[in-house]
Design an enzyme around this catalytic site. Structure first.
Site, PDB file in Angstrom:
ATOM      1  N   SER A   9       0.844  -1.191   0.000  1.00  0.00           N
ATOM      2  CA  SER A   9       0.000   0.000   0.000  1.00  0.00           C
ATOM      3  C   SER A   9       0.880   1.242   0.000  1.00  0.00           C
ATOM      4  CB  SER A   9      -0.902   0.017   1.231  1.00  0.00           C
ATOM      5  OG  SER A   9      -1.468   1.309   1.340  1.00  0.00           O
ATOM      6  N   HIS A  34      -1.066  -1.060  -4.424  1.00  0.00           N
ATOM      7  CA  HIS A  34      -2.346  -0.729  -3.804  1.00  0.00           C
ATOM      8  C   HIS A  34      -2.397   0.772  -3.521  1.00  0.00           C
ATOM      9  CE1 HIS A  34      -5.967  -1.848  -1.500  1.00  0.00           C
ATOM     10  NE2 HIS A  34      -5.590  -0.950  -0.597  1.00  0.00           N
ATOM     11  N   ASP A  36      -4.642   3.784  -1.943  1.00  0.00           N
ATOM     12  CA  ASP A  36      -5.773   4.058  -1.051  1.00  0.00           C
ATOM     13  C   ASP A  36      -6.353   5.434  -1.297  1.00  0.00           C
ATOM     14  OD1 ASP A  36      -6.126   1.699   0.639  1.00  0.00           O
ATOM     15  OD2 ASP A  36      -4.040   2.075   1.214  1.00  0.00           O
ATOM     16  N   MET A  38      -9.118   8.048  -0.377  1.00  0.00           N
ATOM     17  CA  MET A  38     -10.043   8.366   0.721  1.00  0.00           C
ATOM     18  C   MET A  38     -10.634   9.748   0.491  1.00  0.00           C
ATOM     19  SD  MET A  38      -7.933   6.944   3.978  1.00  0.00           S
ATOM     20  CE  MET A  38      -6.870   5.500   3.864  1.00  0.00           C
ATOM     21  N   HIS A  67      -8.195   1.342  -4.380  1.00  0.00           N
ATOM     22  CA  HIS A  67      -9.201   1.032  -3.356  1.00  0.00           C
ATOM     23  C   HIS A  67      -9.952   2.329  -3.048  1.00  0.00           C
ATOM     24  CE1 HIS A  67      -9.688  -0.125   1.219  1.00  0.00           C
ATOM     25  NE2 HIS A  67     -10.849  -0.023   0.602  1.00  0.00           N
ATOM     26  N   MET A  69     -12.250   4.346  -1.138  1.00  0.00           N
ATOM     27  CA  MET A  69     -12.998   4.541   0.111  1.00  0.00           C
ATOM     28  C   MET A  69     -13.771   5.838  -0.067  1.00  0.00           C
ATOM     29  SD  MET A  69      -9.945   3.280   2.600  1.00  0.00           S
ATOM     30  CE  MET A  69      -8.735   3.315   1.283  1.00  0.00           C
ATOM     31  N   MET A 138     -11.732  -6.155   4.285  1.00  0.00           N
ATOM     32  CA  MET A 138     -10.962  -5.260   5.170  1.00  0.00           C
ATOM     33  C   MET A 138     -10.705  -5.969   6.503  1.00  0.00           C
ATOM     34  SD  MET A 138     -10.305  -2.588   3.458  1.00  0.00           S
ATOM     35  CE  MET A 138      -9.431  -1.762   4.807  1.00  0.00           C
ATOM     36  N   ASP A 172      -6.796  -6.601   3.528  1.00  0.00           N
ATOM     37  CA  ASP A 172      -6.174  -5.277   3.656  1.00  0.00           C
ATOM     38  C   ASP A 172      -6.281  -4.773   5.090  1.00  0.00           C
ATOM     39  OD1 ASP A 172      -5.286  -2.671   3.293  1.00  0.00           O
ATOM     40  OD2 ASP A 172      -6.951  -2.063   1.999  1.00  0.00           O
ATOM     41  N   GLY A 173      -5.099  -4.583   5.709  1.00  0.00           N
ATOM     42  CA  GLY A 173      -5.066  -3.977   7.038  1.00  0.00           C
ATOM     43  C   GLY A 173      -4.368  -4.858   8.057  1.00  0.00           C
TER      44      GLY A 173
HETATM   45  C1  DX5 Z   1      -6.664   1.384   5.341  1.00  0.00           C
HETATM   46  C2  DX5 Z   1      -6.147   1.126   3.957  1.00  0.00           C
HETATM   47  C3  DX5 Z   1      -5.036   0.128   3.914  1.00  0.00           C
HETATM   48  C4  DX5 Z   1      -3.837   0.483   4.699  1.00  0.00           C
HETATM   49  C5  DX5 Z   1      -3.116  -0.757   5.073  1.00  0.00           C
HETATM   50  O1  DX5 Z   1      -7.715   2.271   5.235  1.00  0.00           O
HETATM   51  O2  DX5 Z   1      -7.170   0.627   3.133  1.00  0.00           O
HETATM   52  O3  DX5 Z   1      -4.708  -0.204   2.581  1.00  0.00           O
HETATM   53  O4  DX5 Z   1      -2.948   1.335   4.024  1.00  0.00           O
HETATM   54  O5  DX5 Z   1      -2.090  -0.387   5.892  1.00  0.00           O
HETATM   55  P1  DX5 Z   1      -1.382  -1.325   6.941  1.00  0.00           P
HETATM   56  O6  DX5 Z   1      -0.801  -2.490   6.172  1.00  0.00           O
HETATM   57  O7  DX5 Z   1      -0.369  -0.426   7.503  1.00  0.00           O
HETATM   58  O8  DX5 Z   1      -2.417  -1.780   7.932  1.00  0.00           O
HETATM   59 ZN    ZN Z   2      -6.599  -0.209   1.095  1.00  0.00          ZN
END
Ligand code: DX5
Ligand code: ZN
Length: 212
Positions: A9, A34, A36, A38, A67, A69, A138, A172-173
């Site tokens: 990510s 990946h 993210d 947001m 991804h 969000m 997630m 993911d996470g």
């Molecule tokens: C959280 C994201 C993830 C995040 C994962 O909202 O969707 O992709 O970056 O990070 P780590 O691996 O640090 O939990």
């Molecule tokens: Zn993500």
């Protein structure tokens, strides 16, 4: 089960050196990147938009796994497709009409996927399992990197693998060497990792996830 893929990510990379970070993480063995996205509405945080995805695309050779969000992802499909997204995954909890939005993503030449929050049952995604190229489960609440893995989501991963033996199932996470093992055992084959991969030697960390 489809082949194992590691998707670092970029949320955890150094944004001031994003091009170098993309090259370094690809050289270290990343299979997907990946990204993210947001929107400060679906989640409290605000991160990457289409112009930055386009900048990443200029240096990336691996597919961009975006991804979303976002509360209203359907408004941005064209923009992310133009920017060079290879996958667009939308949350089943968002406001968009899910079937229509998945179809619009495919029509834009991008691979569609669905995302489940930790508390959302697989049943919410079942109607669309044959219309998606990836299901993302997630294992933290979306919004921030570096959170603790929520083990109970492994039940959704198991149910998803039973329902869709050939689908790419992403998690993911909170993924590290230990939780990667649990995720793979449950049936996940695409591992997102931000904090873990970017806080050590990239190649060693990616390798440790692969041998998990
Ligand atoms: C959280 C994201 C993830 C995040 C994962 O909202 O969707 O992709 O970056 O990070 P780590 O691996 O640090 O939990
Ligand atoms: Zn993500």
């Amino acid at each position: 089960m489809p082949a194992l893929k590691i998707a670092p990510s970029l949320l955890s990379c150094d944004f001031a050196r994003i091009g170098e970070e993309v090259r370094a993480i690809e050289a270290a063995g990343a299979d997907l990147l990946h990204v993210d996205v947001m929107d400060a509405h679906f989640v409290p945080n605000l991160t990457i938009g289409p112009p930055v995805v386009a900048a990443i695309k200029k240096v990336a050779t691996k597919p961009l796994d975006c991804h979303l969000m976002m509360t209203d992802p359907q408004r941005y499909i064209e923009a992310f497709a133009k920017a060079g997204a290879d996958y667009l995954t939308i949350h089943v909890e968002c406001n968009a009409p899910i079937g229509e939005t998945l179809a619009a993503i495919r029509k834009a030449g991008v691979k569609p996927g669905l995302v489940l929050n930790p508390d959302t049952s697989l049943d919410a995604a079942r109607p669309w399992l044959d219309q998606i190229d990836m299901l993302l489960v997630m294992s933290v609440w979306p919004g921030f990197g570096g959170q603790k893995f929520i083990a109970k989501v492994l039940e959704s991963v198991k149910a998803a693998r039973a329902a869709a033996p050939n689908l790419d199932i992403e998690i993911d996470g909170g993924i590290n060497e230990q939780t990667a093992k649990e995720a793979i055992a449950a049936g996940a084959n695409v591992l997102v990792a931000g904090n873990y991969v970017f806080s050590g030697d990239y190649a060693q960390r990616i390798k440790s996830l692969r041998v998990a």
